[in-house]
Every structure is written in structure tokens, then in C-alpha cells.
Design an enzyme around this catalytic site. Structure first.
Site, PDB file in Angstrom:
ATOM      1  N   GLY A 173       0.823  -1.217   0.000  1.00 44.60           N
ATOM      2  CA  GLY A 173       0.000   0.000   0.000  1.00 44.60           C
ATOM      3  C   GLY A 173       0.851   1.260   0.000  1.00 44.60           C
ATOM      4  CG  HIS A 219      -1.949   2.567   9.129  1.00 43.72           C
ATOM      5  ND1 HIS A 219      -2.513   3.428   8.212  1.00 43.72           N
ATOM      6  CD2 HIS A 219      -1.698   3.306  10.254  1.00 43.72           C
ATOM      7  CE1 HIS A 219      -2.568   4.635   8.759  1.00 43.72           C
ATOM      8  NE2 HIS A 219      -2.079   4.591   9.979  1.00 43.72           N
ATOM      9  CG  HIS A 256      -7.855  -0.763   4.918  1.00 41.12           C
ATOM     10  ND1 HIS A 256      -6.693  -0.836   4.196  1.00 41.12           N
ATOM     11  CD2 HIS A 256      -7.594   0.050   5.960  1.00 41.12           C
ATOM     12  CE1 HIS A 256      -5.763  -0.087   4.775  1.00 41.12           C
ATOM     13  NE2 HIS A 256      -6.290   0.466   5.860  1.00 41.12           N
ATOM     14  N   GLY A 292      -5.876   2.587  -6.431  1.00 39.66           N
ATOM     15  CA  GLY A 292      -6.651   3.020  -5.275  1.00 39.66           C
ATOM     16  C   GLY A 292      -7.545   1.910  -4.747  1.00 39.66           C
TER      17      GLY A 292
HETATM   18  C1  LIG Z   1      -4.704   3.321   2.652  1.00 39.03           C
HETATM   19  S1  LIG Z   1      -3.842   3.425   1.141  1.00 39.03           S
HETATM   20  C2  LIG Z   1      -2.145   3.365   1.673  1.00 39.03           C
HETATM   21  C3  LIG Z   1      -1.734   4.623   2.370  1.00 39.03           C
HETATM   22  C4  LIG Z   1      -0.242   4.823   2.488  1.00 39.03           C
HETATM   23  N1  LIG Z   1       0.420   3.736   3.171  1.00 39.03           N
HETATM   24  C5  LIG Z   1       0.059   6.146   3.162  1.00 39.03           C
HETATM   25  O1  LIG Z   1       0.917   6.223   4.048  1.00 39.03           O
HETATM   26  O2  LIG Z   1      -0.542   7.159   2.797  1.00 39.03           O
HETATM   27  C6  LIG Z   1      -4.094   1.840   0.466  1.00 39.03           C
HETATM   28  C7  LIG Z   1      -3.348   1.563  -0.844  1.00 39.03           C
HETATM   29  O3  LIG Z   1      -3.404   0.156  -1.079  1.00 39.03           O
HETATM   30  C8  LIG Z   1      -3.563  -0.090  -2.454  1.00 39.03           C
HETATM   31  N2  LIG Z   1      -4.183  -1.405  -2.592  1.00 39.03           N
HETATM   32  C9  LIG Z   1      -5.438  -1.768  -2.245  1.00 39.03           C
HETATM   33  N3  LIG Z   1      -5.620  -3.075  -2.478  1.00 39.03           N
HETATM   34  C10 LIG Z   1      -4.448  -3.544  -2.984  1.00 39.03           C
HETATM   35  C11 LIG Z   1      -4.004  -4.832  -3.422  1.00 39.03           C
HETATM   36  N4  LIG Z   1      -4.810  -5.883  -3.369  1.00 39.03           N
HETATM   37  N5  LIG Z   1      -2.753  -4.931  -3.897  1.00 39.03           N
HETATM   38  C12 LIG Z   1      -1.923  -3.859  -3.961  1.00 39.03           C
HETATM   39  N6  LIG Z   1      -2.280  -2.625  -3.544  1.00 39.03           N
HETATM   40  C13 LIG Z   1      -3.530  -2.470  -3.057  1.00 39.03           C
HETATM   41  C14 LIG Z   1      -4.413   1.056  -2.964  1.00 39.03           C
HETATM   42  O4  LIG Z   1      -4.190   1.245  -4.354  1.00 39.03           O
HETATM   43  C15 LIG Z   1      -3.945   2.220  -2.086  1.00 39.03           C
HETATM   44  O5  LIG Z   1      -2.962   2.982  -2.746  1.00 39.03           O
END
Ligand SMILES: C[S@@+](CC[C@H](N)C(=O)[O-])C[C@H]1O[C@@H](n2cnc3c(N)ncnc32)[C@H](O)[C@@H]1O
Length: 209
Positions: A43, A168, A143, A73
Site C-alpha cells: 500500500g 495500520h 482494507h 486506489g
Molecule cells: C490506505 S492506502 C495506503 C496509504 C499509504 N500507506 C500512506 O501512508 O498514505 C491503500 C493503498 O493500497 C492499495 N491497494 C489496495 N488493495 C491492494 C491490493 N490488493 N494490492 C496492492 N495494492 C492495493 C491502494 O491502491 C492504495 O494505494
């Protein structure tokens, strides 16, 4: 050890979902974890947590940070959803695209030599990853219950003895947020494989026994 001013500024300015205290905890843990083995973040989003973790790797100078994200996203970051950010919308791709923001922030923070971005769905990457050990694993991707458990099952066994598992958005009270990361922490602790080291806001830290 304080975070370099250049990296601190980029991390604080980056779009993202992480408190400064949580970022500093990740930084401290990556100083240790990256001395033993590479670190992995699930993420990346726009690189806020990535900069803190990558800065620890740079400072220690031993192993890099891999950071994986499909960069489209999560569900709640799509158009019309609660966490949609129009600045991240790509008309060409017809949806969210956070990759340019990650790359820009890594460059501005001077971390391109220490952070290796991987564009992939996280469990798909795991199917092709050879066991080599991780000094730190940070789970902050999708999530949903399925995503969070999938990430744990795919990656947690890679964490070496003494290495860190960070999760997180852990909210014991459902009024504060979704429950999947909390359920993951309960599950991990029930295995007996992890020592609970406490929480910094919604960031829980476990250490492999
Ligand atoms: C909550 S954000 C991460 C926030 C980041 N760690 C920060 O400090 O701002 C979640 C991220 O996980 C990615 N994501 C969601 N499901 C995913 C998956 N199955 N595989 C890879 N990335 C994923 C999304 O594209 C998104 O960018």
C-alpha cells in the site's frame, strides 16, 4: 536518530493517511529491520509511509524497501466514494492513478536508490516471490477482510525471527473505523508467533518470536 529535513518535509506534504507519530515509529523500526533483511510495504499510495520507511533503509544503508501497490486506489478511493481525491484521477486510465505521485515524492526525498516500487496486486506478487526473509512487513493495502487476511497469509511467514509486522488502521472500537485490520491483529496474536509491542495511534507493531 532524526529524519533528514528533506525527507521529513516530503513525507509531511505527501497526500496520504498516516500521522507524523506513526511515520516516525515506522522510521525507527525500519532502521532496525532493514539492517537484517529487506523491508516490504503493502500500500504505497502516494508515498507518505514509504518515505518514512525508505528513509530508515537509507540511513542504515544495508537493505532496501520494496513497496507494492496496483496504484488504482482502494474501493473507498474510487470516484463517488468517501476517500476519492480528484487530483489523483487519470482521464487517460479512467480512474485513480497514484504512481506518478509516489515517484515524484521518492525523487524529492532523495530515496530512489533505497525504495523499489512494484506495480502489482499484492498477493499476486507473493505468488512469484522467492522466500528470502523480510526484516519488516507493513500491511496498509486493501482494507477488506479478504484483502487484509490475504496479505497476512501471503507475506507474514516471510518475516524473519525478531523482524517486525506493522499493521495500520487498527481500530478496536468499530465506531472509529473498519474492523478488518483489528481482526488481523487478533488472529496474528492468537497464533502465538508474535510478540505484541504496542500501538502508535492506529499503527500496531508485532515482533516475530
Ligand atoms: C490506505 S492506502 C495506503 C496509504 C499509504 N500507506 C500512506 O501512508 O498514505 C491503500 C493503498 O493500497 C492499495 N491497494 C489496495 N488493495 C491492494 C491490493 N490488493 N494490492 C496492492 N495494492 C492495493 C491502494 O491502491 C492504495 O494505494
Amino acid at each position: 536518530m532524526p529524519v533528514r529535513e528533506q525527507a521529513r518535509r516530503v513525507a509531511e506534504e505527501a497526500k496520504g493517511f498516516l500521522a507524523v507519530a506513526e511515520g516516525m515509529r515506522l522510521y525507527e523500526l525500519s532502521l532496525e529491520g532493514s539492517a537484517w533483511a529487506p523491508c516490504l510495504e503493502i500500500g504505497s499510495y502516494c508515498g507518505k509511509s514509504t518515505v518514512y520507511l525508505g528513509e530508515g533503509c537509507r540511513e542504515t544503508g544495508r537493505h532496501p524497501l520494496f513497496t507494492v501497490d496496483h496504484h488504482r486506489g482502494s474501493e473507498e478511493q474510487q470516484p463517488g466514494q468517501a476517500y476519492f481525491d480528484p487530483a489523483l484521477y487519470s482521464a487517460e486510465l479512467g480512474g485513480t492513478n497514484t504512481l506518478p505521485w509516489l515517484l515524484r515524492n521518492l525523487r524529492r526525498a532523495g530515496l530512489e536508490d533505497w525504495v523499489i516500487p512494484i506495480i502489482s496486486e499484492s498477493t499476486r506478487l507473493g505468488r512469484f516471490w522467492s522466500p528470502g526473509g523480510l526484516g519488516l512487513l507493513f500491511i496498509d493495502g486493501g482494507h477488506s477482510e479478504e484483502d487484509v487476511l490475504g496479505d497476512y497469509r501471503t507475506w507474514a511467514h516471510q518475516v524473519i525471527r525478531g523482524g517486525y509486522l506493522c499493521v495500520h488502521d487498527v481500530f478496536p472500537d468499530p465506531r472509529d473505523g473498519g474492523q478488518a485490520p483489528y481482526h488481523l491483529v487478533l488472529h496474528a496474536r492468537s497464533t502465538g508467533a508474535w510478540e505484541y509491542l504496542g500501538a502508535e495511534e492506529s499503527l500496531v507493531v508485532l515482533r516475530r518470536r
